[in-house]
Design a protein around this motif. Structure first.
Motif, PDB file in Angstrom:
ATOM      1  N   ALA A 207       0.839  -1.206   0.000  1.00 13.55           N
ATOM      2  CA  ALA A 207       0.000   0.000   0.000  1.00 13.55           C
ATOM      3  C   ALA A 207       0.870   1.251   0.000  1.00 13.55           C
ATOM      4  CB  ALA A 207      -0.935  -0.008   1.210  1.00 13.55           C
ATOM      5  N   ARG A 208       1.947   1.218   0.770  1.00 14.43           N
ATOM      6  CA  ARG A 208       2.844   2.374   0.784  1.00 14.43           C
ATOM      7  C   ARG A 208       3.546   2.552  -0.552  1.00 14.43           C
ATOM      8  NH1 ARG A 208       3.804   0.387   6.043  1.00 14.43           N
ATOM      9  NH2 ARG A 208       5.653  -0.759   5.345  1.00 14.43           N
ATOM     10  N   GLU A 209       4.004   1.462  -1.152  1.00 13.88           N
ATOM     11  CA  GLU A 209       4.683   1.548  -2.447  1.00 13.88           C
ATOM     12  C   GLU A 209       3.753   2.085  -3.549  1.00 13.88           C
ATOM     13  OE1 GLU A 209       8.459   0.699  -1.437  1.00 13.88           O
ATOM     14  OE2 GLU A 209       7.774   1.019  -3.489  1.00 13.88           O
ATOM     15  N   LEU A 210       2.488   1.868  -3.369  1.00 13.27           N
ATOM     16  CA  LEU A 210       1.508   2.386  -4.344  1.00 13.27           C
ATOM     17  C   LEU A 210       1.047   3.792  -3.984  1.00 13.27           C
ATOM     18  CD1 LEU A 210      -0.626  -0.831  -4.854  1.00 13.27           C
ATOM     19  CD2 LEU A 210       1.033   0.150  -6.427  1.00 13.27           C
ATOM     20  N   ASP A 211       1.683   4.403  -2.995  1.00 13.21           N
ATOM     21  CA  ASP A 211       1.374   5.770  -2.576  1.00 13.21           C
ATOM     22  C   ASP A 211      -0.060   5.965  -2.136  1.00 13.21           C
ATOM     23  OD1 ASP A 211       3.564   7.615  -4.850  1.00 13.21           O
ATOM     24  OD2 ASP A 211       3.911   6.772  -2.863  1.00 13.21           O
ATOM     25  N   GLY A 212      -0.770   4.914  -1.831  1.00 12.32           N
ATOM     26  CA  GLY A 212      -2.152   5.039  -1.377  1.00 12.32           C
ATOM     27  C   GLY A 212      -3.126   5.460  -2.462  1.00 12.32           C
ATOM     28  N   LEU A 213      -2.707   5.426  -3.733  1.00 12.41           N
ATOM     29  CA  LEU A 213      -3.606   5.818  -4.827  1.00 12.41           C
ATOM     30  C   LEU A 213      -4.640   4.719  -5.052  1.00 12.41           C
ATOM     31  CD1 LEU A 213      -1.148   7.398  -7.382  1.00 12.41           C
ATOM     32  CD2 LEU A 213      -3.082   8.534  -6.301  1.00 12.41           C
ATOM     33  N   PRO A 214      -5.928   5.011  -4.950  1.00 10.80           N
ATOM     34  CA  PRO A 214      -6.953   3.977  -5.060  1.00 10.80           C
ATOM     35  C   PRO A 214      -6.892   3.171  -6.347  1.00 10.80           C
ATOM     36  CG  PRO A 214      -7.898   5.936  -4.083  1.00 10.80           C
ATOM     37  CD  PRO A 214      -6.511   6.308  -4.511  1.00 10.80           C
ATOM     38  N   LEU A 215      -6.693   3.831  -7.503  1.00  8.08           N
ATOM     39  CA  LEU A 215      -6.679   3.066  -8.752  1.00  8.08           C
ATOM     40  C   LEU A 215      -5.474   2.127  -8.791  1.00  8.08           C
ATOM     41  CD1 LEU A 215      -7.870   2.378 -11.447  1.00  8.08           C
ATOM     42  CD2 LEU A 215      -6.690   4.344 -12.445  1.00  8.08           C
ATOM     43  N   ALA A 216      -4.344   2.600  -8.322  1.00 12.88           N
ATOM     44  CA  ALA A 216      -3.174   1.723  -8.291  1.00 12.88           C
ATOM     45  C   ALA A 216      -3.399   0.553  -7.343  1.00 12.88           C
ATOM     46  CB  ALA A 216      -1.948   2.530  -7.852  1.00 12.88           C
ATOM     47  N   LEU A 217      -4.054   0.805  -6.215  1.00 15.49           N
ATOM     48  CA  LEU A 217      -4.357  -0.272  -5.267  1.00 15.49           C
ATOM     49  C   LEU A 217      -5.286  -1.304  -5.906  1.00 15.49           C
ATOM     50  CD1 LEU A 217      -4.940   1.979  -2.137  1.00 15.49           C
ATOM     51  CD2 LEU A 217      -3.021   0.405  -2.449  1.00 15.49           C
ATOM     52  N   GLU A 218      -6.255  -0.846  -6.650  1.00 18.05           N
ATOM     53  CA  GLU A 218      -7.198  -1.769  -7.277  1.00 18.05           C
ATOM     54  C   GLU A 218      -6.524  -2.585  -8.369  1.00 18.05           C
ATOM     55  OE1 GLU A 218     -11.260   0.776  -6.431  1.00 18.05           O
ATOM     56  OE2 GLU A 218     -10.910  -0.123  -8.386  1.00 18.05           O
ATOM     57  N   LEU A 219      -5.646  -1.938  -9.128  1.00 17.15           N
ATOM     58  CA  LEU A 219      -4.916  -2.684 -10.159  1.00 17.15           C
ATOM     59  C   LEU A 219      -4.050  -3.774  -9.528  1.00 17.15           C
ATOM     60  CD1 LEU A 219      -3.872   0.228 -12.529  1.00 17.15           C
ATOM     61  CD2 LEU A 219      -5.310  -1.707 -13.152  1.00 17.15           C
ATOM     62  N   ALA A 220      -3.410  -3.440  -8.433  1.00 16.35           N
ATOM     63  CA  ALA A 220      -2.572  -4.441  -7.761  1.00 16.35           C
ATOM     64  C   ALA A 220      -3.428  -5.565  -7.197  1.00 16.35           C
ATOM     65  CB  ALA A 220      -1.760  -3.777  -6.651  1.00 16.35           C
ATOM     66  N   ALA A 221      -4.549  -5.205  -6.585  1.00 13.66           N
ATOM     67  CA  ALA A 221      -5.419  -6.221  -6.000  1.00 13.66           C
ATOM     68  C   ALA A 221      -5.983  -7.164  -7.047  1.00 13.66           C
ATOM     69  CB  ALA A 221      -6.553  -5.539  -5.230  1.00 13.66           C
ATOM     70  N   SER A 222      -6.130  -6.655  -8.273  1.00 11.97           N
ATOM     71  CA  SER A 222      -6.696  -7.512  -9.330  1.00 11.97           C
ATOM     72  C   SER A 222      -5.767  -8.667  -9.676  1.00 11.97           C
ATOM     73  CB  SER A 222      -6.979  -6.675 -10.583  1.00 11.97           C
ATOM     74  OG  SER A 222      -5.779  -6.269 -11.217  1.00 11.97           O
ATOM     75  N   ARG A 223      -4.518  -8.576  -9.273  1.00 12.29           N
ATOM     76  CA  ARG A 223      -3.559  -9.645  -9.573  1.00 12.29           C
ATOM     77  C   ARG A 223      -3.485 -10.712  -8.483  1.00 12.29           C
ATOM     78  NH1 ARG A 223      -4.840  -7.968 -13.459  1.00 12.29           N
ATOM     79  NH2 ARG A 223      -3.906  -6.236 -14.602  1.00 12.29           N
ATOM     80  N   PHE A 224      -4.207 -10.499  -7.397  1.00 11.57           N
ATOM     81  CA  PHE A 224      -4.120 -11.459  -6.304  1.00 11.57           C
ATOM     82  C   PHE A 224      -4.726 -12.814  -6.674  1.00 11.57           C
ATOM     83  CE2 PHE A 224      -3.975  -8.040  -2.690  1.00 11.57           C
ATOM     84  CZ  PHE A 224      -2.726  -7.646  -3.154  1.00 11.57           C
ATOM     85  N   ARG A 225      -5.457 -12.881  -7.759  1.00 16.00           N
ATOM     86  CA  ARG A 225      -5.932 -14.190  -8.218  1.00 16.00           C
ATOM     87  C   ARG A 225      -4.773 -15.046  -8.716  1.00 16.00           C
ATOM     88  NH1 ARG A 225     -10.149 -14.022 -12.695  1.00 16.00           N
ATOM     89  NH2 ARG A 225      -8.665 -12.526 -13.564  1.00 16.00           N
ATOM     90  N   MET A 226      -3.767 -14.350  -9.300  1.00 11.36           N
ATOM     91  CA  MET A 226      -2.664 -15.072  -9.936  1.00 11.36           C
ATOM     92  C   MET A 226      -1.370 -15.009  -9.132  1.00 11.36           C
ATOM     93  SD  MET A 226      -4.026 -16.248 -12.713  1.00 11.36           S
ATOM     94  CE  MET A 226      -2.577 -16.722 -13.632  1.00 11.36           C
TER      95      MET A 226
END
Length: 857
Positions: A207-226
């Protein structure tokens, strides 16, 4: 980014989810709106401005409605106004001017005090849009919440800077705000495969590496399936070190890294399809994907799109008939920049896109049915993108796209059509492009400019189209250019010269389908001069030829025109039948402009046959359609006709209002109608007892009509003055109307007139030989001039206090009470100077006595 109005989108990282954090920001917005109606949220891309705005609206029960307006594609003032008008449901006629569109939007904002309007992605708009926005707050009205990357200039806004979600641990909470969002989205995407408690520290670090930006957080979370969170973090970190600014504050760089992280995880064919998808605008169909993304021997585009959807790089709407695909704007921008790096990839993708959509658009325009019109509307943004890529694609493709958008079936407003045609032609008039395409573009731009009232520019374009037709031997272009020049002259009431152009068009015509339309134009030129015996046979010939050719649109308009002529000539049997047939056909075709005209003349038929309630209903329907279409000449005629029915119904105030609307429209767009509008104003004045004003208006009507070859109109005005109708026109509808409307002819006035200088610099009271100078009395001069102008333009009605204050003390900021005191003092002074009994008080204002003649010198 928010979905466009009317669409429901679905993607792996845009599903329904709870709102996380931002409670302090929500309180700040509420506090700001308690003080002001305009609040702006500023912050970097992807920071969650849109999500915060919609959450605020959801939590504001006292606001009855939310309107969301995505301005991402708006780059000009006119585009901004059009997008806002569409969001608010404001009608946008095809030929509306930017000033009128700005006024309509402003009035709707004033009228909606329980509305929250969200203007999303304002940053790319010019300063003129800021100024237009500022004008919305001159009166009470809707609340407006703007999201932008820049501050507004000159608008009375409260600015709230929106920072990324906090990455600091909160007391009593298991996660920071940013990590909480990451966990919520990861659980939604990966389900039971994701257990955040197993790697708490990694999630907070990510979360810190993504600077807390919501869209960046969502993009990262979308990869948790893989990928496990540690794997995402390991792949993310090198790219952040490479692209972030030294102080680590560049949100744009971090967002790009987030998108790039997803991009590099795609297989090569998926990467190619993803980059090529960036050429689309407004979404695209599977057929378009096949044409632009498909490669011989390569994967099926549908499989590629499904992979992109699974990996959160694509969105899909849920239309039950046909799915459409799109990229979120931030992702598309990344793809565009990557595509531009790849040598000729951008030109190749844009070329395939342009060829597909130009071909599709031309086929849809040729079909001209309801389904084709809907399809054209869906693809409007893709076609517009082709025009904007003129430098990359060449003028020919840009011109073809602009011609599709200029076709009536596309439903694009005239102001936008003019802009698109101008963009396709360029400053060099598309030098080196196909002369036929250039000629067609000039022809259509000339036509549009005529509708917009820019007659000199219209004539110049049409004359250049004519020259191209002559130079290339393109007789079809030549014939249409002659017809366009004739119609421009017809709009000016110069029917003789217009007729000569229509005859030249017929001589040049080689297309069988065009000939009946030209015959109808020629017939109309005879109708314009009341030569019905010559117009009627030509209209019947035009109808017969259009029926044989199966041209339903031309047949309908020819029937409409013949019905109008027969109505004018006094045939109340065949005219309603023809007008009804025309209306049925035009309703099937879908043409508000012509539907409105047909309804207005069907209303006139009812008026002439004694069905006044039915006439009033149809006139109201007609004006609603004509207002939507924005055809000013037809509006002028309909306002006039409606007003005459209101006079017959005894509704004089409503009639006067409609006549005031009709007069400037007639002066600018159909000068021959100015005379009958003035005459109808005379009827209203006579029925209100203002005999002197009625006589003045009838004489002005006579003078106006002397410039036009309209003997029936002139005969009608003279009937109002007391003459008997000439036998040749006794049965005509306008003369019959005049006989019903006329009052006893006012006797010559025995009252001495009030003489006023047109500039208000002196006056001579009735019966006086002395002139009273006002050159040095600016306020008195302004007030008297305003009273004289009110008498001339709106006889029998009082000038308001506001108008008199502005006339006497222009530009001064005066409280209403103080302004009223000044007007009282000025009127009292004018009365002492000789106008006692001449200036009367009425309805909170003042007017010059209707019983005293006024002569402006």
């Amino acid at each position: 980014m928010s979905p466009r109005p009317g669409k429901t989108r679905e993607s792996r990282y845009a599903g329904a989810s709870r709102f996380v954090g931002r409670e302090g920001a929500l309180e700040k917005i509420a506090e700001a709106f308690a003080q002001r109606r305009l609040v702006e949220l500023i912050g970097p891309p992807g920071v969650g401005k849109t999500r915060l705005a919609t959450e605020f609206a959801r939590r504001s029960p006292r606001l009855s409605a939310l309107r969301f307006c995505d301005l991402t594609e708006a780059a000009s003032l006119s585009a901004f106004l059009f997008q806002v008008a569409r969001s608010l449901g404001v009608p946008v006629p095809l030929d509306i001017s930017p000033d009128e569109l700005a006024r309509r939007v402003r009035e709707r904002v004033f009228a909606e005090d329980a509305l929250l309007l969200v203007l999303d992605n304002f940053e790319q708009l010019p300063a003129s849009a800021d100024a237009a926005l500022a004008a919305w707050f001159e009166r009470p009205g809707a609340r407006v919440l703007v999201t932008s990357r820049r501050r507004l200039a000159g608008a009375p806004a409260t600015t709230i800077s929106l920072a990324p979600l906090s990455t600091e641990r909160r007391s009593g909470e298991p996660w920071s705000e940013a990590a909480e969002l990451l966990v919520a989205r990861g659980s939604a995407f990966a389900g039971s495969a994701f257990d955040p408690d197993e790697d708490h520290a990694t999630i907070e670090e990510l979360a810190r590496e993504l600077d807390g930006l919501p869209l960046a957080l969502e993009l990262a979370a979308s990869r948790f399936r893989m990928l496990a969170p540690k794997q995402v973090l390991a792949r993310l970190s090198p790219r952040f070190r490479m692209l972030r600014r030294p102080d680590g504050t560049s949100a744009r760089a971090n967002l790009r890294e987030s998108i790039e992280m997803s991009f590099v995880m795609l297989a090569p064919p998926e990467q190619e399809a993803f980059l090529a998808s960036s050429v689309f605008r407004g979404g695209f169909s599977l057929d378009a994907a096949d044409a632009v993304l498909g490669e011989e021997g390569g994967p099926w585009p549908l499989d590629l799109l499904e992979s992109l959807l699974d990996q959160s790089m694509l969105t899909v709407d849920q239309d039950p008939h046909e799915r459409r695909y799109d990229l979120l704007i931030c992702i598309r921008e990344f793809a565009e920049s990557e595509l531009a790096r790849g040598g000729g990839g951008a030109a190749r993708a844009a070329g395939r896109h342009a060829r597909y959509y130009v071909g599709l658009g031309e086929r849809l325009v040729g079909a001209a049915d309801a389904g084709s019109r809907r399809a054209l509307e869906r693809e409007r943004e893709n076609l517009t993108a082709i025009v904007r890529r003129r430098a990359l694609l060449g003028a020919d493709l840009a011109l073809r796209a602009a011609l599709v958008l200029a076709a009536p079936a596309s439903g694009v407003p005239y102001i936008t059509v003019e802009e698109l045609l101008g963009g396709a032609l360029g400053e060099d008039d598309a030098a080196g492009a196909s002369p036929t395409l250039v000629g067609r573009a000039l022809l259509l731009r000339g036509t549009v400019r005529r509708f917009l009232g820019r007659l000199p520019e219209s004539t110049a374009d049409l004359d250049r189209a004519r020259a191209i037709g002559e130079a290339t031997g393109d007789r079809a272009l030549l014939a249409e250019a002659f017809a366009g020049l004739g119609n421009t002259l017809a709009g000016l009431g110069d029917w003789g010269r217009a007729r000569a152009f229509f005859e030249r068009a017929l001589e040049a015509c080689v297309e069988p389908k065009l000939r009946p339309r030209l015959l109808a134009m020629l017939a109309n030129s005879f109708g314009g001069t009341d030569e019905y015996d010559r117009a009627i046979p030509l209209f019947r010939q035009s109808i017969a030829e259009t029926d044989r050719a199966g041209d339903e649109s031309a047949s309908a308009t020819a029937r409409l025109a013949l019905g109008v002529i027969l109505l004018a000539a006094g045939d109340f049997d065949e005219a309603p039948r023809l007008l009804g047939e025309a209306l049925d056909a035009l309703t099937r075709i879908g043409s508000p402009h012509w539907e409105g005209i047909a309804l207005s003349y069907l209303a006139r038929c009812k008026q002439e046959t004694g069905d006044l309630p039915g006439a009033l209903t149809l006139y109201s329907d007609a004006l609603a359609r004509l207002d939507a279409a924005g055809v000013l000449r037809a509006q002028a005629v309909a306002f006039y006709q409606f007003a005459t029915a209101l006079i017959e119904a005894g509704e004089l105030s409503a009639a006067a209002k409609h006549l005031r609307a009709a007069l400037p429209l007639a002066r600018e767009n159909c000068g021959e109608y100015e005379g009958v509008v003035l005459a109808a104003q005379g009827v209203v004045a006579a029925r209100r007892g203002a005999a002197g004003d009625a006589e003045m208006l009838y004489r002005r009507a006579e003078a106006s009509l002397s410039a036009y070859p309209k003997p029936m109109f002139l005969a009608a005005v003279r009937v109002l003055l007391g003459e008997e109708p000439p036998p040749a026109f006794a049965a005509c509808s306008e003369v019959r109307l005049a006989l019903r409307l006329r009052s006893p002819v006012p006797a010559p006035s025995a009252t001495p007139p009030l003489l006023i200088a047109r500039d208000g610099s002196w006056f001579r009271a009735p019966g006086s030989d002395a002139s009273i100078p006002l050159e040095r009395r600016k306020a008195l001069r302004g007030v008297l001039r305003a009273l004289a102008r009110q008498r001339e333009e709106r006889p029998g009605e009082a000038a308001s206090m506001v108008a008199l204050v502005e006339a006497g003390w222009p530009g001064e900021r005066i409280l209403a009470s103080a302004g009223a005191e000044r007007v009282y003092a000025a009127v009292a002074t004018l009365r002492r100077l000789g106008l006692q009994g001449v200036i009367q008080q009425k309805a909170g204002g003042y007017l010059l006595s209707p019983e005293i003649p006024v002569v402006l010198s």
